[in-house]
Motif scaffolding. Structure first.
Motif, mmCIF file in Angstrom:
data_model
loop_
_atom_site.group_PDB
_atom_site.id
_atom_site.type_symbol
_atom_site.label_atom_id
_atom_site.label_comp_id
_atom_site.label_asym_id
_atom_site.label_seq_id
_atom_site.Cartn_x
_atom_site.Cartn_y
_atom_site.Cartn_z
ATOM 1 N N LYS A 43 49.883 53.214 47.256
ATOM 2 C CA LYS A 43 49.762 53.051 45.802
ATOM 3 C C LYS A 43 49.359 51.632 45.425
ATOM 4 C CE LYS A 43 52.325 53.854 41.512
ATOM 5 N NZ LYS A 43 53.609 54.324 40.931
ATOM 6 N N ASN A 44 49.963 50.644 46.077
ATOM 7 C CA ASN A 44 49.640 49.245 45.783
ATOM 8 C C ASN A 44 48.338 48.870 46.492
ATOM 9 O OD1 ASN A 44 49.524 46.507 45.349
ATOM 10 N ND2 ASN A 44 51.543 46.042 46.187
ATOM 11 N N LYS A 45 47.235 48.919 45.767
ATOM 12 C CA LYS A 45 45.916 48.683 46.370
ATOM 13 C C LYS A 45 45.726 47.230 46.807
ATOM 14 C CE LYS A 45 44.971 52.948 45.788
ATOM 15 N NZ LYS A 45 45.169 53.847 46.950
ATOM 16 N N GLU A 46 46.565 46.324 46.317
ATOM 17 C CA GLU A 46 46.469 44.939 46.770
ATOM 18 C C GLU A 46 46.735 44.833 48.272
ATOM 19 O OE1 GLU A 46 49.256 43.265 43.788
ATOM 20 O OE2 GLU A 46 47.642 41.818 43.451
ATOM 21 N N ILE A 47 47.542 45.740 48.796
ATOM 22 C CA ILE A 47 47.808 45.737 50.237
ATOM 23 C C ILE A 47 46.535 46.066 51.003
ATOM 24 C CG2 ILE A 47 49.000 47.026 52.068
ATOM 25 C CD1 ILE A 47 51.478 47.060 50.301
ATOM 26 N N ALA A 48 45.814 47.101 50.566
ATOM 27 C CA ALA A 48 44.555 47.459 51.226
ATOM 28 C C ALA A 48 43.539 46.335 51.095
ATOM 29 C CB ALA A 48 44.015 48.754 50.638
ATOM 30 N N MET A 49 43.496 45.694 49.932
ATOM 31 C CA MET A 49 42.522 44.625 49.714
ATOM 32 C C MET A 49 42.840 43.406 50.577
ATOM 33 S SD MET A 49 40.168 45.743 47.766
ATOM 34 C CE MET A 49 40.442 47.326 48.593
ATOM 35 N N TYR A 50 44.103 43.159 50.787
ATOM 36 C CA TYR A 50 44.469 42.045 51.658
ATOM 37 C C TYR A 50 44.061 42.338 53.101
ATOM 38 C CZ TYR A 50 47.006 38.105 53.591
ATOM 39 O OH TYR A 50 47.314 36.926 54.238
ATOM 40 N N THR A 51 44.253 43.579 53.526
ATOM 41 C CA THR A 51 43.806 43.982 54.857
ATOM 42 C C THR A 51 42.299 43.797 54.984
ATOM 43 O OG1 THR A 51 45.593 45.617 55.021
ATOM 44 C CG2 THR A 51 43.742 45.887 56.530
ATOM 45 N N LEU A 52 41.560 44.203 53.969
ATOM 46 C CA LEU A 52 40.101 44.059 53.997
ATOM 47 C C LEU A 52 39.701 42.588 54.076
ATOM 48 C CD1 LEU A 52 37.327 45.432 53.806
ATOM 49 C CD2 LEU A 52 37.511 45.232 51.303
ATOM 50 N N ASN A 53 40.362 41.751 53.316
ATOM 51 C CA ASN A 53 40.069 40.317 53.334
ATOM 52 C C ASN A 53 40.267 39.734 54.735
ATOM 53 O OD1 ASN A 53 39.633 37.643 52.079
ATOM 54 N ND2 ASN A 53 41.788 37.344 52.583
ATOM 55 N N LYS A 54 41.337 40.137 55.389
ATOM 56 C CA LYS A 54 41.605 39.638 56.730
ATOM 57 C C LYS A 54 40.617 40.212 57.737
ATOM 58 C CE LYS A 54 44.745 36.726 56.013
ATOM 59 N NZ LYS A 54 44.476 35.299 56.332
ATOM 60 N N LEU A 55 40.178 41.443 57.494
ATOM 61 C CA LEU A 55 39.180 42.051 58.376
ATOM 62 C C LEU A 55 37.881 41.252 58.345
ATOM 63 C CD1 LEU A 55 39.461 45.918 57.983
ATOM 64 C CD2 LEU A 55 39.311 44.633 60.129
ATOM 65 N N PHE A 56 37.447 40.860 57.152
ATOM 66 C CA PHE A 56 36.216 40.080 57.029
ATOM 67 C C PHE A 56 36.340 38.759 57.783
ATOM 68 C CE2 PHE A 56 35.056 42.396 52.907
ATOM 69 C CZ PHE A 56 34.122 43.183 53.551
ATOM 70 N N SER A 57 37.499 38.126 57.684
ATOM 71 C CA SER A 57 37.675 36.849 58.386
ATOM 72 C C SER A 57 37.676 37.055 59.897
ATOM 73 C CB SER A 57 38.983 36.186 57.948
ATOM 74 O OG SER A 57 40.120 36.909 58.394
ATOM 75 N N MET A 58 38.233 38.176 60.364
ATOM 76 C CA MET A 58 38.278 38.463 61.796
ATOM 77 C C MET A 58 36.904 38.830 62.339
ATOM 78 S SD MET A 58 41.780 40.708 61.868
ATOM 79 C CE MET A 58 41.766 41.039 63.618
ATOM 80 N N LEU A 59 36.121 39.544 61.542
ATOM 81 C CA LEU A 59 34.811 39.999 62.012
ATOM 82 C C LEU A 59 33.841 38.838 62.195
ATOM 83 C CD1 LEU A 59 34.451 43.263 59.894
ATOM 84 C CD2 LEU A 59 34.874 43.079 62.360
ATOM 85 N N ARG A 60 34.159 37.710 61.583
ATOM 86 C CA ARG A 60 33.326 36.533 61.773
ATOM 87 C C ARG A 60 33.683 35.762 63.029
ATOM 88 N NH1 ARG A 60 33.956 36.271 55.975
ATOM 89 N NH2 ARG A 60 35.767 34.909 56.203
ATOM 90 N N GLU A 61 34.768 36.184 63.700
ATOM 91 C CA GLU A 61 35.203 35.504 64.918
ATOM 92 C C GLU A 61 34.487 36.094 66.130
ATOM 93 O OE1 GLU A 61 39.329 36.321 65.014
ATOM 94 O OE2 GLU A 61 39.852 34.914 63.418
#
Length: 286
Positions: free
Chosen positions: A263-281
């Motif tokens: 329900k709390n979409k901020e959790i999914a968005m935080y996961t996405l934000n971290k995914l983008f940072s990881m994919l650049r590694e």
């Protein structure tokens, strides 16, 4: 055999803790063993609770209040220092909401002839109808895999902190608990170190109940989830490096599942934000 025990408390009076209540019903009745037990109540609550250790005869109890709330690692390291001063061979780690049983306490108090290769002794832990600990640590989703059975584990396992009995000599060897993990994934790091150093874990044929709220996203705040995810990423990036690339794939799947079911979409968005940072590694080599 001397044992130092530590219960980490948070916003709960010591005598209202399920762990302390069940210790009174089990351990405190074992009068012949109490002289070998040191019990530390480490309270991370904002306000100090009234607790008088002198109300309990025959056992050494100390109450430490630390309003800084620095997680469990500070409590564990202070307990480790106390264990060394006390001459304890083992340090028993406990949360405040683990329901201890007479069978478990009897196993702990009567450990004899344990091989020196064993540096941790753990019970089986259930949350509801699911066994959540110990688990084999070579998979990213161990709750979907086969569980370890009782006995010495040659294959690497991980277990939750509460209920784990750790050799003080091993903690001396690794210089205590890693302060990079103040709360989350400290257990994963500890059991990783056990096998990395060539030691093993003994699983007891006893089970305990423990509520694991982090399994339920509806009960986890965004700040709490951030803490969990940061520690999880740090662990796979710096320790379980062989699983880091598959972990990034799993995190992608987690994002889509969170987007649909949480329900709390901020959790999914935080996961996405971290995914983008990881994919650049770059990919990490183990």
């Amino acid at each position: 055999m001397k044992i130092t025990m530590v219960i980490v408390l948070y916003k709960l009076e010591p005598e209202e803790s399920k762990t302390f209540k069940t210790l009174k019903q089990t351990l405190f009745l074992q009068k012949e063993h109490l002289n070998d037990i040191e019990l530390i109540l480490y309270d991370n609550s904002p306000n100090r609770y009234e607790f008088d250790p002198h109300n309990y005869k025959g056992i050494q109890i100390s109450y430490h209040h630390d309003p800084r709330n620095l997680g469990i690692v500070t409590a564990y390291n202070i307990a480790w220092e106390c264990a060394k001063r006390n001459g304890s061979q083992w340090l028993l780690l406990l949360d405040h909401d683990t329901e201890l049983t007479s069978a478990y306490i009897n196993e702990v108090l009567n450990l004899t002839g344990i091989s020196s290769e064993v540096t941790a002794v753990v019970p089986k832990i259930n949350s509801g109808n699911m066994m959540i600990s110990p688990m084999f640590s070579n998979a990213l989703r161990p709750l979907k895999e086969e569980r370890p059975v009782e006995g010495i584990q040659n294959q690497s396992v991980t277990a939750i902190n509460s209920g784990a009995l750790i050799r003080v000599s091993f903690l001396n060897q690794i210089d205590g608990f890693n302060t990079s993990f103040s709360l989350d994934f400290l257990d994963h790091w500890l059991f990783y170190e056990i096998y990395a150093k060539g030691y093993k874990v003994l699983v007891l044929n006893v089970s305990l109940e423990h509520e694991l709220s982090v399994m339920d996203y509806s009960r986890v705040s965004l700040d709490r989830y951030k803490s969990i995810l940061e520690s999880e990423m740090f662990f796979y990036r710096n320790y379980k490096k062989d699983l880091y690339s598959p972990y990034r794939i799993q995190l992608t799947k987690r994002f889509f599942k969170q987007l649909i079911t949480v329900k709390n979409k901020e959790i999914a968005m935080y996961t996405l934000n971290k995914l983008f940072s990881m994919l650049r590694e770059p990919n990490l080599k183990g």
